[in-house]
Design a protein around this motif. Structure first.
Motif, PDB file in Angstrom:
ATOM      1  N   ARG A  41      15.120  -1.675  -8.158  1.00  0.00           N
ATOM      2  CA  ARG A  41      14.578  -0.328  -8.270  1.00  0.00           C
ATOM      3  C   ARG A  41      13.285  -0.134  -7.470  1.00  0.00           C
ATOM      4  O   ARG A  41      13.087   0.896  -6.832  1.00  0.00           O
ATOM      5  N   MET A  42      12.379  -1.073  -7.530  1.00  0.00           N
ATOM      6  CA  MET A  42      11.052  -0.832  -6.979  1.00  0.00           C
ATOM      7  C   MET A  42      11.022  -0.779  -5.450  1.00  0.00           C
ATOM      8  O   MET A  42      10.242  -0.004  -4.883  1.00  0.00           O
ATOM      9  N   GLY A  59       9.311   2.008  -3.052  1.00  0.00           N
ATOM     10  CA  GLY A  59       8.499   1.688  -1.879  1.00  0.00           C
ATOM     11  C   GLY A  59       8.931   2.486  -0.662  1.00  0.00           C
ATOM     12  O   GLY A  59       8.097   3.030   0.078  1.00  0.00           O
ATOM     13  N   LEU A  60      10.248   2.598  -0.457  1.00  0.00           N
ATOM     14  CA  LEU A  60      10.770   3.407   0.637  1.00  0.00           C
ATOM     15  C   LEU A  60      10.437   4.874   0.438  1.00  0.00           C
ATOM     16  O   LEU A  60      10.117   5.600   1.391  1.00  0.00           O
ATOM     17  N   LEU A  61      10.486   5.331  -0.806  1.00  0.00           N
ATOM     18  CA  LEU A  61      10.112   6.707  -1.143  1.00  0.00           C
ATOM     19  C   LEU A  61       8.699   7.024  -0.638  1.00  0.00           C
ATOM     20  O   LEU A  61       8.456   8.071  -0.036  1.00  0.00           O
ATOM     21  N   GLY A  62       7.758   6.116  -0.898  1.00  0.00           N
ATOM     22  CA  GLY A  62       6.389   6.344  -0.463  1.00  0.00           C
ATOM     23  C   GLY A  62       6.282   6.522   1.035  1.00  0.00           C
ATOM     24  O   GLY A  62       5.533   7.392   1.525  1.00  0.00           O
ATOM     25  N   LEU A  63       7.017   5.733   1.792  1.00  0.00           N
ATOM     26  CA  LEU A  63       6.978   5.843   3.248  1.00  0.00           C
ATOM     27  C   LEU A  63       7.609   7.146   3.725  1.00  0.00           C
ATOM     28  O   LEU A  63       7.105   7.791   4.659  1.00  0.00           O
ATOM     29  N   LEU A  93       5.952  -2.273  -4.931  1.00  0.00           N
ATOM     30  CA  LEU A  93       6.425  -3.655  -4.819  1.00  0.00           C
ATOM     31  C   LEU A  93       5.629  -4.581  -5.733  1.00  0.00           C
ATOM     32  O   LEU A  93       6.162  -5.574  -6.246  1.00  0.00           O
ATOM     33  N   LEU A  94       4.354  -4.263  -5.966  1.00  0.00           N
ATOM     34  CA  LEU A  94       3.545  -5.063  -6.882  1.00  0.00           C
ATOM     35  C   LEU A  94       3.953  -4.826  -8.328  1.00  0.00           C
ATOM     36  O   LEU A  94       3.963  -5.762  -9.148  1.00  0.00           O
ATOM     37  N   VAL A  95       4.294  -3.582  -8.661  1.00  0.00           N
ATOM     38  CA  VAL A  95       4.694  -3.255 -10.035  1.00  0.00           C
ATOM     39  C   VAL A  95       5.979  -3.983 -10.419  1.00  0.00           C
ATOM     40  O   VAL A  95       6.179  -4.332 -11.587  1.00  0.00           O
ATOM     41  N   GLU A  96       6.840  -4.263  -9.449  1.00  0.00           N
ATOM     42  CA  GLU A  96       8.109  -4.923  -9.760  1.00  0.00           C
ATOM     43  C   GLU A  96       7.884  -6.232 -10.510  1.00  0.00           C
ATOM     44  O   GLU A  96       8.654  -6.594 -11.410  1.00  0.00           O
ATOM     45  N   GLY A  97       6.806  -6.943 -10.173  1.00  0.00           N
ATOM     46  CA  GLY A  97       6.547  -8.222 -10.819  1.00  0.00           C
ATOM     47  C   GLY A  97       6.218  -8.109 -12.289  1.00  0.00           C
ATOM     48  O   GLY A  97       6.312  -9.102 -13.030  1.00  0.00           O
TER      49      GLY A  97
END
Length: 415
Positions: A283-284, A288-292, A396-400
């Motif tokens: 999901r995350m 991340g792609l959404l932000g770009l 990507l950091l939240v995924e962890g």
């Protein structure tokens, strides 16, 4: 062909489908007014852009205060009853907008509609989640995003054909039509949609819980914090785009309506396929792609300010297409992830805080953006793009922080 039909018409409980139909009517009314609220308050009523930004922001601020209060009541009385109350408040609030002539009146009406919205989103989301089996929730929330955007897009087009700053009464028509759609949605919901069972866990001693239990859930807090950033820098731009397009690029109300309609068409065509493609995937990285994508979309907007109205409309259309693809990624991930992280006994509170993340973004976005737009019409879009890109990296950091079961979208049995 059967796979295509399942993609665009996923099998959902009849009560959920009925709820979506009512939501479509309501979203049409919201679309009639959404692109033109800034224009109405600034161009028709003569209120300064900075003050208008604060009025729109106060709507979200009222939602921030009201949302958690209603969330606790949803866990107690259920989403259906609270949704009916929310729709009644919103119907009254939007019917009052034609009477706004001074800033203080705008703040009062915005507070009323903000309270209604604070109750609306957690009530509706809790009701959908309660009526939908776990494996069908991504499709249910994706369908909710489709009907919401379809209604808003068609409403924006209709609003663009009705509204003109040369006739203040045309905006009265917009607000009254929107008010009536809340009444229609309530009628459909109360007549045809049952209350879901709360389940045995909700009746156990000590099972009621509190917001402290929710706020201790660090992965959930990280997810809604990230969402608040995306709403602040991304979605809240929809409040600013129409007034920027009209005043900086000489785009007409009708052309603004067309731009919003294009956004709708893209979401209607891509939301459900993207939701289906997301099954089994992480999901995350999608966020991340959404932000770009959103960063790229907002960087395109300032280019329209130095062009003719037709060229500006085409440039804004390009920006909105890119933004819409990001919206589809958001629709496939955000709401289903929140429901999966939530404890069932506290679902109303979880959905209230999730809605709160939207309202924080919508409160800060127009309030800050309105003032920045007044002094630097291009700078506001560059800053929004930067924040969207930062959000993409943070995803990507939240995924962890997420539990392993929540990192991937579940695969539907019917997929």
């Amino acid at each position: 062909m059967s796979g295509l039909l399942r993609t665009y018409f996923p099998p959902l409980p009849r009560s959920v489908t009925t709820l979506q139909v009512g939501g479509l009517v309501n979203a049409f009314g919201n679309g009639i007014t959404l692109p033109f609220l800034f224009i109405y308050l600034h161009n028709v009523r003569g209120i300064g852009l900075g003050i208008v930004g604060l009025i729109v922001g106060s709507h979200a601020l009222a939602s921030i205060v009201a949302g958690p209060i209603f969330g606790a009541q949803i866990d107690r009385f259920g989403g259906r009853k609270l949704l009916a109350i929310a729709l009644g408040i919103l119907a009254v609030g939007y019917a009052l907008y034609p009477f706004v002539h001074d800033p203080w009146q705008g703040f009062v009406v915005a507070a009323i509609t903000g309270i209604g919205v604070g109750a609306f989103w957690p009530s509706q989301s809790t009701l959908i989640a309660g009526l939908t089996p776990t494996e069908q929730r991504p499709a249910a929330f994706a369908m909710q995003r489709v009907v919401m955007n379809l209604g808003i897009g068609l409403g924006a087009l209709a609003g663009g054909l009705i509204a003109t700053t040369e006739s203040p009464g045309s905006f009265t028509v917009l607000f009254l039509l929107n008010s009536l759609t809340f009444v229609a949605y309530a009628a459909v919901m109360l007549a045809l949609v049952p209350s879901p069972s709360l389940g045995a866990h909700a009746r156990e001693p000590g099972a009621r819980g509190s917001y402290r239990d929710v706020l201790r859930h660090r992965p959930f807090v990280a997810v809604i914090g990230l969402n608040a950033l995306f709403i602040f820098a991304g979605f809240s731009g929809f409040e600013l785009l129409p007034v920027y397009a009209k005043n900086e690029a000489a785009v007409s109300e009708t052309q603004i309506g067309i731009v919003f309609l294009v956004n709708t068409v893209v979401i209607v065509l891509l939301q459900l396929p993207i939701a289906r493609l997301s099954q089994g995937r992480r999901r995350m990285p999608a966020l991340g792609l959404l932000g770009l994508l959103w960063a790229a979309a907002w960087l395109v907007v300032p280019v329209s300010g130095a062009r003719t109205a037709v060229a500006a409309t085409l440039i804004l259309t390009l920006a909105i297409v890119v933004f819409a693809v990001g919206e589809c990624l958001h629709g496939a991930v955000q709401a289903p992830l929140v429901v999966e992280l939530a404890e069932p006994r506290l679902l109303g509170r979880y959905m209230a805080l999730s809605a709160l993340s939207w309202q924080v973004g919508f409160a800060l976005g127009p309030a800050v953006g309105g003032f920045v737009l007044e002094y630097s019409p291009s700078g506001v879009w560059i800053a929004a793009a930067l924040f969207c890109a930062i959000g993409g990296g943070l995803a990507l950091l939240v995924e962890g922080t997420l539990p392993a079961r929540a990192r991937r979208t579940p695969v539907s049995v019917a997929a």
